[in-house]
Design a protein around this motif. Structure first.
Motif, PDB file in Angstrom:
ATOM      1  N   VAL A 259       0.871  -1.169   0.000  1.00 59.80           N
ATOM      2  CA  VAL A 259       0.000   0.000   0.000  1.00 59.80           C
ATOM      3  C   VAL A 259       0.911   1.224   0.000  1.00 59.80           C
ATOM      4  O   VAL A 259       1.866   1.282   0.784  1.00 59.80           O
ATOM      5  CB  VAL A 259      -0.924   0.034   1.238  1.00 59.80           C
ATOM      6  N   TRP A 260       0.635   2.187  -0.875  1.00 60.04           N
ATOM      7  CA  TRP A 260       1.423   3.415  -0.897  1.00 60.04           C
ATOM      8  C   TRP A 260       0.515   4.575  -1.242  1.00 60.04           C
ATOM      9  O   TRP A 260      -0.567   4.397  -1.780  1.00 60.04           O
ATOM     10  CB  TRP A 260       2.586   3.320  -1.889  1.00 60.04           C
ATOM     11  N   GLY A 261       0.965   5.764  -0.903  1.00 62.40           N
ATOM     12  CA  GLY A 261       0.184   6.942  -1.239  1.00 62.40           C
ATOM     13  C   GLY A 261       0.624   8.169  -0.496  1.00 62.40           C
ATOM     14  O   GLY A 261       1.645   8.178   0.196  1.00 62.40           O
TER      15      GLY A 261
ATOM     16  N   CYS B  12       3.983   7.711   1.751  1.00 60.24           N
ATOM     17  CA  CYS B  12       4.278   6.538   2.573  1.00 60.24           C
ATOM     18  C   CYS B  12       4.100   5.270   1.756  1.00 60.24           C
ATOM     19  O   CYS B  12       3.284   5.233   0.832  1.00 60.24           O
ATOM     20  CB  CYS B  12       3.327   6.459   3.768  1.00 60.24           C
ATOM     21  N   CYS B  13       4.828   4.242   2.133  1.00 62.23           N
ATOM     22  CA  CYS B  13       4.646   2.925   1.525  1.00 62.23           C
ATOM     23  C   CYS B  13       4.784   1.871   2.623  1.00 62.23           C
ATOM     24  O   CYS B  13       5.723   1.912   3.413  1.00 62.23           O
ATOM     25  CB  CYS B  13       5.679   2.677   0.434  1.00 62.23           C
ATOM     26  N   ILE B  14       3.833   0.957   2.666  1.00 56.30           N
ATOM     27  CA  ILE B  14       3.840  -0.134   3.631  1.00 56.30           C
ATOM     28  C   ILE B  14       3.809  -1.429   2.832  1.00 56.30           C
ATOM     29  O   ILE B  14       2.952  -1.620   1.974  1.00 56.30           O
ATOM     30  CB  ILE B  14       2.625  -0.065   4.587  1.00 56.30           C
TER      31      ILE B  14
ATOM     32  N   LEU C 272       6.742  -6.374   8.451  1.00 55.73           N
ATOM     33  CA  LEU C 272       6.185  -5.226   7.732  1.00 55.73           C
ATOM     34  C   LEU C 272       7.291  -4.220   7.478  1.00 55.73           C
ATOM     35  O   LEU C 272       8.023  -3.851   8.401  1.00 55.73           O
ATOM     36  CB  LEU C 272       5.090  -4.550   8.569  1.00 55.73           C
ATOM     37  N   ASP C 273       7.422  -3.787   6.230  1.00 54.38           N
ATOM     38  CA  ASP C 273       8.337  -2.708   5.883  1.00 54.38           C
ATOM     39  C   ASP C 273       7.525  -1.425   5.796  1.00 54.38           C
ATOM     40  O   ASP C 273       6.455  -1.404   5.181  1.00 54.38           O
ATOM     41  CB  ASP C 273       9.001  -2.957   4.527  1.00 54.38           C
TER      42      ASP C 273
END
Length: 195
Positions: free
Chosen positions: A80-82, A158-160, A174-175
């Motif tokens: 997930v990123w944004g 952010c990016c997870i 989790l990164d």
């Protein structure tokens, strides 16, 4: 706990310089999917059908969330990123969240919260954005500091990325990466968390 996560370094190193906020967010939005797909393929073997879901903020702020999802055998989030936006904590639909896998959650995932990949206070939603997250990671420490930073600074990229060590949709690690964008000096804050 902070660890270098090469995928985020690779995305940042190819960024245009100098770049404005919109140009850098656009670069990361275009660059990360290929890197994330490649990393996921190596992690999980042959991935299923990967889909990217796009969620744009309705307020015209330019904030957005992308969810890369494996719609194959595992049915799990790849990344997930944004760009964050401010969302008051009081707007969370707590009854809907409590009903998410209600009746089986506590037996199936003891000690896990219904965590958000992209925090609600950063503009993240429910459903596909929820996952079994270790309560200690979700509720405090560096994870929470990174979420709070992005929520307090709308426009933060952010990016997870969940790391899967086994079958199923519960990540083993989790990164998390937070990119500070112009007008702030460009920077990359990243960490790997156990789950």
């Amino acid at each position: 706990m902070e660890a270098r996560v090469t995928i985020f370094d690779d995305a940042a190193s190819s960024a245009p310089n100098p770049a404005g906020h919109a140009a850098l967010a656009d670069h990361l939005d275009r660059t990360l999917p290929a890197l994330l797909t490649q990393e996921y393929g190596a992690m999980a073997g042959t991935p299923g059908e990967l889909l990217t879901m796009r969620f744009d903020a309705p307020d015209g702020s330019g904030a957005f969330i992308r969810t890369l999802f494996d719609h194959g055998a595992e049915d799990r989030v790849v990344a997930v990123w944004g760009v964050s936006r401010a969302e008051p904590a009081g707007t969370r639909d707590t009854s809907r969240m409590a009903g998410f896998l209600g009746g089986v959650w506590s037996d199936t995932y003891p000690g896990d919260d219904r965590g958000h990949f992209f925090a609600h206070t950063m503009g993240g939603g429910m459903d596909i954005n929820l996952f079994p997250q270790d309560a200690h990671v979700n509720r405090g420490g560096l994870w929470r500091r990174m979420e709070r930073y992005a929520a307090a600074n709308p426009g933060t990229f952010c990016c997870i990325r969940p790391v899967y060590g086994a079958a199923g949709w519960r990540p083993t690690e989790l990164d998390y990466a937070v990119f500070s964008l112009p007008p702030e000096p460009f920077g990359l804050w990243q960490a790997r968390f156990p789950n």
